[in-house]
Design a protein around this motif. Structure first.
Motif, PDB file in Angstrom:
ATOM      1  N   PRO A  26      33.806 -78.286 -63.488  1.00  0.00           N
ATOM      2  CA  PRO A  26      34.612 -79.148 -62.608  1.00  0.00           C
ATOM      3  C   PRO A  26      36.072 -78.717 -62.567  1.00  0.00           C
ATOM      4  CG  PRO A  26      33.342 -80.467 -64.161  1.00  0.00           C
ATOM      5  CD  PRO A  26      33.218 -79.044 -64.596  1.00  0.00           C
ATOM      6  N   TYR A  27      36.579 -78.296 -63.731  1.00  0.00           N
ATOM      7  CA  TYR A  27      37.961 -77.842 -63.792  1.00  0.00           C
ATOM      8  C   TYR A  27      38.138 -76.572 -62.963  1.00  0.00           C
ATOM      9  CZ  TYR A  27      42.196 -75.869 -65.780  1.00  0.00           C
ATOM     10  OH  TYR A  27      43.429 -75.319 -65.933  1.00  0.00           O
ATOM     11  N   ASN A  77      39.424 -79.959 -73.927  1.00  0.00           N
ATOM     12  CA  ASN A  77      38.358 -80.653 -73.208  1.00  0.00           C
ATOM     13  C   ASN A  77      36.992 -80.106 -73.586  1.00  0.00           C
ATOM     14  OD1 ASN A  77      39.920 -82.475 -71.728  1.00  0.00           O
ATOM     15  ND2 ASN A  77      40.571 -80.810 -70.403  1.00  0.00           N
ATOM     16  N   GLU A 108      36.228 -78.995 -76.528  1.00  0.00           N
ATOM     17  CA  GLU A 108      35.917 -79.596 -77.828  1.00  0.00           C
ATOM     18  C   GLU A 108      35.512 -81.053 -77.659  1.00  0.00           C
ATOM     19  OE1 GLU A 108      38.859 -78.921 -80.862  1.00  0.00           O
ATOM     20  OE2 GLU A 108      37.800 -77.053 -81.297  1.00  0.00           O
ATOM     21  N   ALA A 109      36.181 -81.744 -76.727  1.00  0.00           N
ATOM     22  CA  ALA A 109      35.831 -83.143 -76.503  1.00  0.00           C
ATOM     23  C   ALA A 109      34.375 -83.261 -76.077  1.00  0.00           C
ATOM     24  CB  ALA A 109      36.751 -83.748 -75.441  1.00  0.00           C
ATOM     25  N   ALA A 110      33.945 -82.375 -75.180  1.00  0.00           N
ATOM     26  CA  ALA A 110      32.560 -82.433 -74.714  1.00  0.00           C
ATOM     27  C   ALA A 110      31.596 -82.113 -75.855  1.00  0.00           C
ATOM     28  CB  ALA A 110      32.356 -81.457 -73.553  1.00  0.00           C
ATOM     29  N   LEU A 111      31.917 -81.085 -76.641  1.00  0.00           N
ATOM     30  CA  LEU A 111      31.041 -80.728 -77.762  1.00  0.00           C
ATOM     31  C   LEU A 111      30.964 -81.878 -78.761  1.00  0.00           C
ATOM     32  CD1 LEU A 111      32.073 -77.030 -78.430  1.00  0.00           C
ATOM     33  CD2 LEU A 111      29.934 -77.847 -77.449  1.00  0.00           C
ATOM     34  N   ASN A 151      42.729 -85.978 -74.894  1.00  0.00           N
ATOM     35  CA  ASN A 151      42.111 -84.937 -74.064  1.00  0.00           C
ATOM     36  C   ASN A 151      41.071 -85.506 -73.115  1.00  0.00           C
ATOM     37  OD1 ASN A 151      40.279 -85.581 -76.012  1.00  0.00           O
ATOM     38  ND2 ASN A 151      39.909 -83.505 -76.726  1.00  0.00           N
ATOM     39  N   LEU A 161      31.097 -84.907 -78.187  1.00  0.00           N
ATOM     40  CA  LEU A 161      30.260 -85.994 -77.674  1.00  0.00           C
ATOM     41  C   LEU A 161      28.776 -85.652 -77.811  1.00  0.00           C
ATOM     42  CD1 LEU A 161      32.164 -86.996 -74.432  1.00  0.00           C
ATOM     43  CD2 LEU A 161      31.798 -88.435 -76.421  1.00  0.00           C
ATOM     44  N   THR A 191      30.344 -80.071 -68.030  1.00  0.00           N
ATOM     45  CA  THR A 191      31.227 -81.233 -68.106  1.00  0.00           C
ATOM     46  C   THR A 191      32.697 -80.835 -68.072  1.00  0.00           C
ATOM     47  OG1 THR A 191      29.576 -82.226 -69.533  1.00  0.00           O
ATOM     48  CG2 THR A 191      31.698 -83.329 -69.433  1.00  0.00           C
ATOM     49  N   PHE A 222      40.717 -86.652 -81.053  1.00  0.00           N
ATOM     50  CA  PHE A 222      41.512 -85.477 -81.391  1.00  0.00           C
ATOM     51  C   PHE A 222      42.999 -85.799 -81.468  1.00  0.00           C
ATOM     52  CE2 PHE A 222      37.531 -84.040 -79.774  1.00  0.00           C
ATOM     53  CZ  PHE A 222      37.242 -82.902 -80.501  1.00  0.00           C
ATOM     54  N   GLU A 280      25.782 -77.986 -71.346  1.00  0.00           N
ATOM     55  CA  GLU A 280      26.313 -79.297 -70.911  1.00  0.00           C
ATOM     56  C   GLU A 280      27.829 -79.323 -71.001  1.00  0.00           C
ATOM     57  OE1 GLU A 280      22.598 -82.240 -72.141  1.00  0.00           O
ATOM     58  OE2 GLU A 280      24.066 -81.673 -73.653  1.00  0.00           O
ATOM     59  N   ALA A 308      27.418 -82.598 -76.618  1.00  0.00           N
ATOM     60  CA  ALA A 308      26.950 -81.765 -75.524  1.00  0.00           C
ATOM     61  C   ALA A 308      26.441 -80.438 -76.067  1.00  0.00           C
ATOM     62  CB  ALA A 308      28.079 -81.500 -74.530  1.00  0.00           C
ATOM     63  N   THR A 309      25.391 -79.907 -75.447  1.00  0.00           N
ATOM     64  CA  THR A 309      25.013 -78.529 -75.744  1.00  0.00           C
ATOM     65  C   THR A 309      26.024 -77.627 -75.058  1.00  0.00           C
ATOM     66  OG1 THR A 309      23.665 -78.356 -73.773  1.00  0.00           O
ATOM     67  CG2 THR A 309      22.572 -79.143 -75.756  1.00  0.00           C
ATOM     68  N   PHE A 357      38.953 -85.782 -69.729  1.00  0.00           N
ATOM     69  CA  PHE A 357      38.580 -84.720 -68.794  1.00  0.00           C
ATOM     70  C   PHE A 357      39.437 -84.856 -67.545  1.00  0.00           C
ATOM     71  CE2 PHE A 357      34.492 -85.448 -71.124  1.00  0.00           C
ATOM     72  CZ  PHE A 357      34.560 -84.283 -71.860  1.00  0.00           C
ATOM     73  N   MET A 394      32.023 -79.684 -86.180  1.00  0.00           N
ATOM     74  CA  MET A 394      32.879 -79.079 -85.167  1.00  0.00           C
ATOM     75  C   MET A 394      33.606 -77.858 -85.724  1.00  0.00           C
ATOM     76  SD  MET A 394      32.781 -80.298 -82.127  1.00  0.00           S
ATOM     77  CE  MET A 394      34.322 -79.848 -81.337  1.00  0.00           C
ATOM     78  N   THR A 403      39.400 -83.743 -64.531  1.00  0.00           N
ATOM     79  CA  THR A 403      38.851 -83.895 -63.185  1.00  0.00           C
ATOM     80  C   THR A 403      38.093 -85.207 -63.014  1.00  0.00           C
ATOM     81  OG1 THR A 403      36.910 -82.685 -63.918  1.00  0.00           O
ATOM     82  CG2 THR A 403      38.618 -81.420 -62.809  1.00  0.00           C
ATOM     83  N   THR A 422      23.743 -81.101 -81.944  1.00  0.00           N
ATOM     84  CA  THR A 422      24.192 -82.069 -80.933  1.00  0.00           C
ATOM     85  C   THR A 422      23.836 -83.495 -81.359  1.00  0.00           C
ATOM     86  OG1 THR A 422      22.165 -81.892 -79.654  1.00  0.00           O
ATOM     87  CG2 THR A 422      23.931 -80.378 -79.087  1.00  0.00           C
TER      88      THR A 422
END
Lengths: 258, 344
Positions: B246-247, B225, B227-230, A95, B232, B242, A91, B238, B234-235, A97, A53, A99, A81
């Motif tokens: 939506p936001y 958010n 970073e959270a997706a990455l 955080n 997990l 994600t 984190f 993606e 995600a490309t 999501f 990361m 929505t 990935t």
């Protein structure tokens, strides 16, 4: 399940600034390893280089070898990935999501992996939420927004989200720094329960927390401002907190520095 | 826990107790009322000035509405056709006959074409600017997009008429020949000064506003958010699906609505590029077509008394449409603000 992590000469940069210099350490599977040290000593940078990361930030890069069960994750042909699916992360600030509902948050990672079957998702969500000690609190309102939970619940929701994809390593970057003592205790209990299944690495500023939850502790420090962070001492937690061999560690533990 | 503190409205008295003494000390206790009173009166003057400025807006709007209504009503009274369903525009013949069926249709049709073309491109540019482009490129391109918004519409009109006309004419002939089985692309010609030309030009004109507004909402999507997706696994795409889209969805809707508002009201560029005939049909390629605003721009100069009133009546109708679109856009933006405030 859980995997051994071996870092050999891991050096990380932000642009031209060297943030950590040549970190070499072995993190044992099915254990909790705490990384402690003053602010800016590079412990979070090292943590973020374990699941790649770190390189998300523009200009950031990592040199050296970092193997997870003998696979160097910095090999050019490794899919980043895939690395992050095996090495989950929690984190500093919760955080979820904003929505998404509680349920959608937990299964977000599974959906990214292509799981579509509703029963499979529901089962995985329940398993992850039970593991995160959150099931009883949210089982009646899984369709409510994730943001409707308290801070401590949100952080456990993020842990559930991270473990729902069944990673092998769980990285936690000061997971309790935004939480009150009771929520902190809930998360510490959770870590002790999770270490049977995962290799856990936690960065923390709270020395008591490191002493309570970890099996091994690494002390990071910098020689002066602007210098890169180094791993000063890495040993069993009892040894680090009872009888450290490096004077600098002893000073930090005793609160005389940092 | 100590003894609970009773809460009651300030100044409310409890039976058996004397009423509260006033909280604030009298002005004299602060060394005389002079300076205090002066600040108060300066406040009052300022309040009066701002109130007048605010009231001014209301007065102007009411004055416009009264003027428009006053001019429009007599013409509508003399109209021998149904204002809403009649297709042609002969307000100065005897008897006067005019309606907004064709112009109103053209207004909505060109706006819809423009949105269909502009929205995907705008969102693509906005995502590129906010999440893919290197910083220098994003800054330079963002500046160019803002510059595009500053081009006067009459210049767009000239450009569309001279430079866009030929390619659109050739494209229209091609579409009619190869995709003519699809009704909007079927037309006998002549081609070029058509809804397609107006729609393409309008799309270019509303592109900047949709792009820059959606770029802003994409930029505001919380980094935590993403970073959270990455983390997990995600490309990048993606992650955008994600954590970003939506936001940003309410913001995108608002941006599209504001673009629609601009498209509905656009006047001179369409007056210069459309064929300016009152046709009512989905044929995109054949010359012809007009909109309420373009019709006003084209007919106002030569209009007689009833003609002016009739044009004003159609303007009032257009005002109604854009008002509704803008109100919906604002409502969406407002709801989004509430949403993000409660979510954080």
């Amino acid at each position: 399940m859980a995997k051994r992590i071996e870092a050999v000469g891991v050096t990380a940069y932000y642009g031209s600034f060297k943030a950590i210099d040549s970190i070499t350490m072995t993190i044992e599977p099915k254990s909790v390893t705490a990384l402690i040290g003053p602010s800016g000593c590079g412990k979070s940078t090292f943590l973020r280089s374990i699941n790649r990361m770190h390189e998300v930030l523009p200009g950031a890069r990592v040199e050296g070898r970092l193997t997870v069960d003998d696979q160097n994750i910095y090999d050019p042909d490794v899919d980043v990935t895939a690395v992050r699916r095996v090495i989950g992360m929690v984190f500093q600030r919760p955080n979820p999501f904003p929505t998404m509902s509680i349920f959608d948050n937990v299964v977000a990672g599974l959906r990214l992996n292509g799981v579509r079957s509703k029963p499979a998702l529901a089962e995985a969500a329940e398993r992850a939420l039970r593991s995160a000690n959150l099931w009883d609190e949210v089982k009646d309102r899984l369709n409510k927004p994730g943001a409707s939970l308290s801070g401590g619940q949100q952080q456990r929701l993020c842990i559930a989200r991270a473990i729902a994809v069944e990673p092998q390593v769980l990285l936690m970057d000061e997971p309790c720094s935004a939480l009150d003592p009771i929520s902190t205790l809930a998360i510490e209990d959770l870590m002790l329960g999770l270490k049977d299944r995962f290799t856990i690495v936690i960065v923390t500023h709270n020395l008591q927390q490191a002493a309570r939850v970890s099996d091994k502790t690494g002390f990071f420090s910098i020689d002066a401002a602007g210098e890169p962070g180094r791993l000063v001492e890495y040993d069993d937690t009892e040894k680090i907190f009872g009888n450290p061999s490096v004077p600098k560690t002893r000073d930090y533990i005793a609160g005389r520095f940092g | 826990m100590g003894k609970p503190i009773p809460i009651r409205p300030a100044g409310a008295s409890v039976p058996g107790e004397p009423p509260h003494p006033p909280r604030l000390a009298p002005a004299s206790a602060l060394g005389g009322g002079g300076p205090r009173r002066r600040t108060l009166s300066a406040d009052a003057v300022f309040r009066g000035v701002t109130l007048a400025a605010g009231a001014m807006v209301l007065v102007v709007i009411v004055a416009i509405a009264i003027f428009l209504g006053y001019q429009a009503v007599p013409a509508l009274g003399r109209n021998s056709a149904n204002f809403f369903t009649y297709q042609d525009w002969f307000p100065d013949s005897a008897p006067p006959a005019f309606g907004i069926a064709a112009t109103g249709f053209g207004t909505v049709y060109t706006a819809v074409i423009a949105l269909a073309l502009a929205v995907p491109v705008s969102l693509g540019i906005a995502l590129y600017l906010s999440h893919y482009a290197p910083r220098q490129v994003a800054t330079a391109l963002g500046f160019l997009i803002d510059l595009l918004a500053a081009v006067p519409s009459v210049v767009f009109g000239l450009w569309g008429r001279d430079c866009l006309y030929t390619p659109v004419r050739e494209l229209s002939a091609w579409l009619n020949h190869y995709v003519g089985w699809f009704p909007p692309f079927h037309g006998d010609g002549p081609y070029g000064r058509s809804f397609l030309l107006g729609g393409v030009l309008l799309a270019i004109m509303i592109l900047p506003i949709i792009t820059s507004l959606s770029r802003e909402v994409f930029r505001q999507s919380p980094k935590a958010n993403e970073e959270a997706a990455l983390a997990l696994g995600a490309t990048k795409w993606e992650m955008i699906r994600t954590a970003v889209l939506p936001y940003a969805r309410p913001g995108i809707i608002a941006a599209v609505m504001l673009g629609l508002g601009r498209a509905l009201g656009e006047t001179i560029a369409l007056a210069m590029t459309l064929g300016n005939t009152n046709i009512l049909g989905f044929d995109l390629v054949t010359n012809g077509g007009t909109t309420i605003a373009a019709n006003i721009a084209n007919k106002f100069g030569e209009a007689g008394d009833t003609g002016r009133g009739a044009l004003i009546a159609s303007g009032l109708f257009l005002f109604g449409i854009t008002l509704v679109v803008n109100v919906i856009a604002r409502a969406v933006i407002f709801r989004r603000r509430e949403l993000t405030e409660t979510a954080v």
